[in-house]
Design an enzyme around this catalytic site. Structure first.
Site, PDB file in Angstrom:
ATOM      1  N   PHE A 155      31.982  24.347 -22.086  1.00 37.14           N
ATOM      2  CA  PHE A 155      30.591  23.924 -21.901  1.00 37.14           C
ATOM      3  C   PHE A 155      30.594  22.510 -21.352  1.00 37.14           C
ATOM      4  O   PHE A 155      31.176  21.607 -21.949  1.00 37.14           O
ATOM      5  CB  PHE A 155      29.796  23.981 -23.220  1.00 37.14           C
ATOM      6  CG  PHE A 155      28.352  23.634 -22.994  1.00 37.14           C
ATOM      7  CD1 PHE A 155      27.471  24.578 -22.478  1.00 37.14           C
ATOM      8  CD2 PHE A 155      27.875  22.353 -23.251  1.00 37.14           C
ATOM      9  CE1 PHE A 155      26.137  24.253 -22.226  1.00 37.14           C
ATOM     10  CE2 PHE A 155      26.536  22.030 -23.003  1.00 37.14           C
ATOM     11  CZ  PHE A 155      25.672  22.977 -22.485  1.00 37.14           C
ATOM     12  N   ASP A 212      36.616  16.337 -20.696  1.00 40.42           N
ATOM     13  CA  ASP A 212      35.235  16.242 -21.172  1.00 40.42           C
ATOM     14  C   ASP A 212      35.281  15.994 -22.676  1.00 40.42           C
ATOM     15  O   ASP A 212      35.494  16.916 -23.459  1.00 40.42           O
ATOM     16  CB  ASP A 212      34.500  17.549 -20.828  1.00 40.42           C
ATOM     17  CG  ASP A 212      33.065  17.564 -21.334  1.00 40.42           C
ATOM     18  OD1 ASP A 212      32.707  16.710 -22.178  1.00 40.42           O
ATOM     19  OD2 ASP A 212      32.300  18.455 -20.901  1.00 40.42           O
ATOM     20  N   LYS A 252      27.474  12.315 -26.532  1.00 39.22           N
ATOM     21  CA  LYS A 252      26.970  12.581 -27.879  1.00 39.22           C
ATOM     22  C   LYS A 252      27.134  11.442 -28.899  1.00 39.22           C
ATOM     23  O   LYS A 252      26.165  10.801 -29.258  1.00 39.22           O
ATOM     24  CB  LYS A 252      27.594  13.870 -28.408  1.00 39.22           C
ATOM     25  CG  LYS A 252      27.126  15.098 -27.604  1.00 39.22           C
ATOM     26  CD  LYS A 252      27.468  16.391 -28.288  1.00 39.22           C
ATOM     27  CE  LYS A 252      26.701  17.566 -27.721  1.00 39.22           C
ATOM     28  NZ  LYS A 252      27.305  18.239 -26.574  1.00 39.22           N
TER      29      LYS A 252
HETATM   30  C1  PLP Z   1      26.928  18.716 -25.292  1.00 41.78           C
HETATM   31  C2  PLP Z   1      28.000  18.772 -24.278  1.00 41.78           C
HETATM   32  C3  PLP Z   1      27.739  18.499 -22.915  1.00 41.78           C
HETATM   33  C4  PLP Z   1      26.357  18.277 -22.384  1.00 41.78           C
HETATM   34  O1  PLP Z   1      25.778  17.104 -22.865  1.00 41.78           O
HETATM   35  P1  PLP Z   1      24.197  16.834 -22.645  1.00 41.78           P
HETATM   36  O2  PLP Z   1      24.016  15.459 -23.200  1.00 41.78           O
HETATM   37  O3  PLP Z   1      23.475  17.892 -23.394  1.00 41.78           O
HETATM   38  O4  PLP Z   1      23.956  16.906 -21.191  1.00 41.78           O
HETATM   39  C5  PLP Z   1      28.814  18.487 -22.041  1.00 41.78           C
HETATM   40  N1  PLP Z   1      30.059  18.721 -22.468  1.00 41.78           N
HETATM   41  C6  PLP Z   1      30.341  18.984 -23.754  1.00 41.78           C
HETATM   42  C7  PLP Z   1      31.759  19.214 -24.158  1.00 41.78           C
HETATM   43  C8  PLP Z   1      29.322  19.029 -24.695  1.00 41.78           C
HETATM   44  O5  PLP Z   1      29.604  19.325 -25.979  1.00 41.78           O
END
Ligand code: PLP
Length: 376
Positions: A122, A207, A236
């Site tokens: 994701f 990421d 986050k």
């Molecule tokens: C939550 C998440 C995103 C997206 O972040 P947003 O602030 O919602 O755009 C991208 N990568 C990972 C691994 C995530 O957990």
């Protein structure tokens, strides 16, 4: 009738306030928040140091635009890169934006456009980040996607080795797939990625939007592996609840993001930076990270002791998952909420445990007691 689009499936509890790990709904019922707003509220709700940072900065300067120097960005960048192999930071407002920046940087730097990502990953909901994401349910109805993302099976060394060729600009992955099921990169897969990146001069983008900023017990999750990414993305936990994202890059990438190539109006504004600085002053202190590791060891031990052995315990640090085999976890999560414990799923069959990094052992014990009554 609600005036909102129904793009989120809403939970029952109507939360109106919080302090530390505990939140309260409009009827005064208390819950242990083991979601942290999905790995965001890393210092717990309404942490006094964050309240003070927002208060103090809000009386000086909220926003000035990236046309001007923002000293807070330099301070936060220095804290993020200290004792790492990174040299530079860029600030934005979310995880998806951080990944967009990474994808753009990798394409421009290499002059290539092919990026490898993985199933059940994701990376966010914007077009680039969505196209990188390895989940059909995120893509459905929104095509055509951005071209040149190849999505490979996760932890599959053979698939990686047969797909890599000279067209590849970058490999992008999470160290632990948070949304996709709390799946960790295997040591063999990490070794294979390190080798192909090295052999072919492919950029590695990790990421760490969910795993970064202490969530797994170290500043960044990649530190616990042999991987040395060229680019890391963050969001986050970085703002402890204030919207902020970031991207770190190695020195060789500096020239690629020259003036005018990329930007954002709000990214890294003084208010966001005052909060991020406060978060890092707490989380990046060695005793704090040590404590996250101890809490994790304790939590894992309690889960393994008190839950039937049919459940698997996954993840690292305070990004943990309870694997429930083929069982759908939605009803467990609803039952936990009823009993005063907020949880979130990771894919259909895994319960994700994401308490604030400041959670106490007593709160972990309370959560275990509730989980025991649900997971028989
Ligand atoms: C939550 C998440 C995103 C997206 O972040 P947003 O602030 O919602 O755009 C991208 N990568 C990972 C691994 C995530 O957990």
């Amino acid at each position: 009738m609600s005036a909102l689009f129904e793009n989120y499936g809403k939970r029952r509890a109507k939360i109106v306030k919080g302090q530390g790990t505990v939140v309260e709904d409009s009827a005064g019922k208390k819950y242990l928040d083991f979601t942290s707003g999905i790995a965001v509220v890393s210092l717990g709700h309404a942490h006094p140091a964050i309240v003070k940072a927002i208060h103090d900065q809000s009386q000086k300067l909220w926003h000035i635009s990236n046309l001007f120097d923002i000293p807070g960005q330099e301070k936060v960048a220095q804290k993020l890169i200290a004792n790492t192999h990174f040299s530079y930071a860029f600030f934005c407002n979310s995880g998806a934006e951080a990944n967009e920046a990474a994808i753009k940087l990798a394409r421009k730097h290499t002059g290539k456009n092919h990026i490898i990502t993985f199933e059940n990953s994701f990376h966010g909901r914007t077009f680039g980040a969505m196209s990188a994401t390895g989940q059909d349910k995120v893509h459905n109805g929104f095509g055509p996607l951005v071209e040149k993302f190849t999505i490979l099976p996760f932890n599959d060394v053979a698939a990686l080795e047969t797909t890599i060729d000279d067209s590849v600009a970058a490999i992008m992955l999470e160290m632990i797939q948070g949304e996709g099921g709390v799946n960790s990169v295997s040591p063999e897969f990490a070794a294979a990625i390190a080798k192909v990146c090295d052999d072919k001069g492919i950029l590695l983008i990790i990421d760490e939007v969910q795993t970064g900023i202490g969530r797994t017990g170290t500043k960044y999750a990649f530190e616990q592996t042999i991987l040395k990414p060229n680019i890391v993305t963050l969001a986050k936990g970085l703002g402890g609840g204030f919207p902020v994202g970031g991207m770190l890059g190695t020195a060789e990438l500096y020239e690629t993001f020259s003036p005018g190539t990329h930007g954002t109006t709000f990214g890294g504004n003084p208010l966001a930076m005052s909060v991020a600085e406060t978060v890092l002053d707490h989380v990046f202190a060695a005793p704090f990270l040590q404590n996250v590791q101890e809490l994790s060891t304790y939590f894992v031990k309690q889960l393994k002791t008190h839950l039937p052995s049919t459940y698997t315990v996954q993840g690292q640090g305070l990004l943990l998952g309870i694997g429930c085999g083929d069982i759908e976890v939605a009803s467990y999560i609803a039952a936990a909420e009823e009993k005063g414990l907020l949880l979130v799923g990771a894919g259909p069959n895994v319960i994700r445990l994401l308490p604030p990094l400041t959670v106490s052992k007593a709160e972990i014990d309370e959560a275990i007691a509730i989980l025991k009554t649900i997971l028989l």
